[in-house]
Structures are given as C-alpha cells and as structure tokens.
Design a protein around this motif. Structure first.
Motif, short mmCIF file in Angstrom:
data_model
loop_
_atom_site.label_atom_id
_atom_site.label_comp_id
_atom_site.label_asym_id
_atom_site.label_seq_id
_atom_site.Cartn_x
_atom_site.Cartn_y
_atom_site.Cartn_z
N HIS A 60 0.86 -1.20 0.00
CA HIS A 60 0.00 0.00 0.00
C HIS A 60 0.89 1.24 0.00
O HIS A 60 2.09 1.14 0.20
N HIS A 62 1.63 3.86 1.87
CA HIS A 62 2.18 4.61 3.00
C HIS A 62 3.70 4.55 2.88
O HIS A 62 4.26 3.48 2.60
N ASP A 64 6.20 4.25 4.79
CA ASP A 64 7.00 3.24 5.51
C ASP A 64 6.96 1.89 4.79
O ASP A 64 7.61 0.93 5.24
N HIS A 65 6.26 1.82 3.65
CA HIS A 65 6.22 0.59 2.86
C HIS A 65 6.78 0.76 1.45
O HIS A 65 6.98 -0.22 0.75
N HIS A 136 -7.37 -0.67 5.09
CA HIS A 136 -6.29 0.09 5.75
C HIS A 136 -6.31 1.52 5.22
O HIS A 136 -6.85 2.40 5.84
N ASP A 162 -0.24 -3.65 5.97
CA ASP A 162 -0.94 -3.04 7.11
C ASP A 162 -2.41 -3.33 6.92
O ASP A 162 -2.93 -3.26 5.80
N HIS A 196 -5.33 -0.68 12.12
CA HIS A 196 -4.22 -1.59 12.39
C HIS A 196 -4.71 -2.69 13.32
O HIS A 196 -5.80 -2.59 13.89
ZN LIG Z 1 0.09 1.76 6.38
#
Ligand SMILES: [Zn+2]
Ligand SMILES: [Zn+2]
Length: 251
Positions: A60, A62, A64-65, A136, A162, A196
């Motif tokens: 996805h 975001h 941090d991914h 998410h 996530d 989450h």
């Molecule tokens: Zn996420």
C-alpha cells in the motif's frame, strides 16, 4: 522458500533497528521483495544485487512501505549504463506518488515496470503471488506467496501488509501456511479508526485459520514485545515469534 527480514519497523520508532517494512523471499533464481520502507535499501543492497530482483511488490502507499523505491530508482538509473529495470507490482497510484516526490513526470517510469495490484493471482518467476484487498488506506493489499500456484498445495507465506480488519486476511490463508502479520498496537486495544491490528486480533486470526507459524512485525513505538506475545498466545497455541532485521527463516 527463504525469508530474509530486511526491515520490520513501523512508520516511526525510537528503536535504532526499526528499519521500514521490507521482506525478501527467495526460491531458486526467483526473488521477490515485499515492500521497501525507510532505511531498507542499503540493507537490501548489502544482502543481494538489487537489480537482479524478479520483482518488488508494494502492499500500500504509505511511505513506511515504499519510500526506499527512491534510492532503488537512483541505483538502477545511475549505477548501470544502460540503466536497468525492475518489475514493480503496486497500487495503481504509485507512479504518480513517486513523480510528485521528485517533481518530475516519469521520474521512475524508466526503471520500474509497473504492474497494478489487483485481487487475484500472478506469477513472478516461479513464485505465485495472490493479492487480496484489506481495509487500511485506499488501495491496500495482503499477499500470499508460494512456490507453485495456490492449488498446488505447497505451503505459502501470507503477508498482511498493514491491515485494519483481520478477517480480510482469512481468505488468503490455507491451513499450515506461515503468517507474517502486523501487530501495530501490541497487546491492544487498537485505537478506534487506526486501521491496524493488535495481539488478540492477530492471535484469533491465526487460530481460526490454522496457520503453521506466526511471525509478528510492525510493532509501534511504546509497546512491549513480550506483553504482545502473551496477548497473542492467549488466542493462538502454535509457534509465534517476532521477526527483526537480519533474521533468515526457511519456510
Ligand atoms: Zn500503512
Ligand atoms: Zn506501515
């Protein structure tokens, strides 16, 4: 299949080793990277030759991914003449996001062969990837990876990405599969609307779907791993552990 944990951190943390999400799966000459979060590129490049990846699959959008696709782009563009290309399976908007980060249309299109994530199965080398939508943010996916197709009855790894609703992952999981699952809110409860999971929800999912081994990841700052494990074990009696960067596991 072999799993190398490149990064297993959440979006931010005070843990010095909390590299953003990134998991390398290898079988024979096929290699698939699940996500590429903050700080993961250097660790990936220390482990394998990144231009040799069969594909990167992004769960996805975001950062941090996916944010370390930026150093991967630079690496493919500037370390080789001619530049090299890597296949990227990702939510449809990824190209636009990367271009707007750099302020340049087509910033990454020269080195990434985009393929849109969609529910269903696709083949990456001799790895089979089945994607399913999870709740998410926008277009978010969980994935099951196996050697051979879902119907071939080989054990797979299901990765949650996530996920705000454990039940969304259940259709991906076959009995005996290993589950690599986010447990952002530790022993819980997950904050309402955070989208989450917490330990009790992950444990209940693992028990109801009969997973083989449960690997926990993406623990947010402020939560204790031991308390989290206890909350999972109250629901799931099978093997469970956290994974951390540097871990290598035979699946
Ligand atoms: Zn996420
Ligand atoms: Zn995340």
């Amino acid at each position: 299949m072999q799993l190398d944990v490149i990064g297993a951190g959440p979006a931010y943390s005070d843990r010095p080793d909390a590299i953003g999400s990134s998991y390398l799966l290898r079988s024979g000459d096929s290699s698939l990277l699940l996500d590429l979060g903050q700080g993961a590129f250097a660790r990936l490049a220390a482990r394998i030759e990144p231009s040799g990846l069969s594909a990167v699959a992004i769960s996805h959008l975001h950062p941090d991914h996916f944010i370390d696709l930026v150093p991967l782009r630079h690496y493919l563009r500037y370390e080789f003449d001619p530049q090299r290309r890597v296949r990227v399976l990702a939510p449809r908007e990824l190209g636009k996001r990367l271009d707007s980060l750099w302020g340049e249309p087509g910033f990454a299109a020269g080195v990434f062969e985009y393929q849109a994530q969609a529910p269903g199965e696709c083949q990456i080398g001799h790895l089979s990837v089945e994607s399913a939508r999870v709740r998410h943010t926008g277009d978010s996916y969980g994935m099951r990876v196996s050697v051979g197709s879902r119907s071939s009855a080989t054990r797979g790894l299901v990765y949650s990405g996530d996920c705000g609703r454990a039940a969304d992952l259940a259709p991906l999981i076959l009995p005996g599969d290993d589950l690599l699952c986010e447990v952002s809110f530790g022993p819980g409860p997950a904050a309402p609307g955070a989208e989450h999971l917490d330990g009790p929800a992950v444990g209940a999912l693992a028990a109801s779907t009969n997973v083989g081994r449960l690997f926990l990841t993406h623990l947010q700052m402020g939560f204790d791993p031991e308390e989290t494990l206890a909350s999972v074990r109250a629901e799931f009696k099978g093997p469970v552990r956290f994974v951390w960067p540097g871990d290598q596991l035979e699946l």
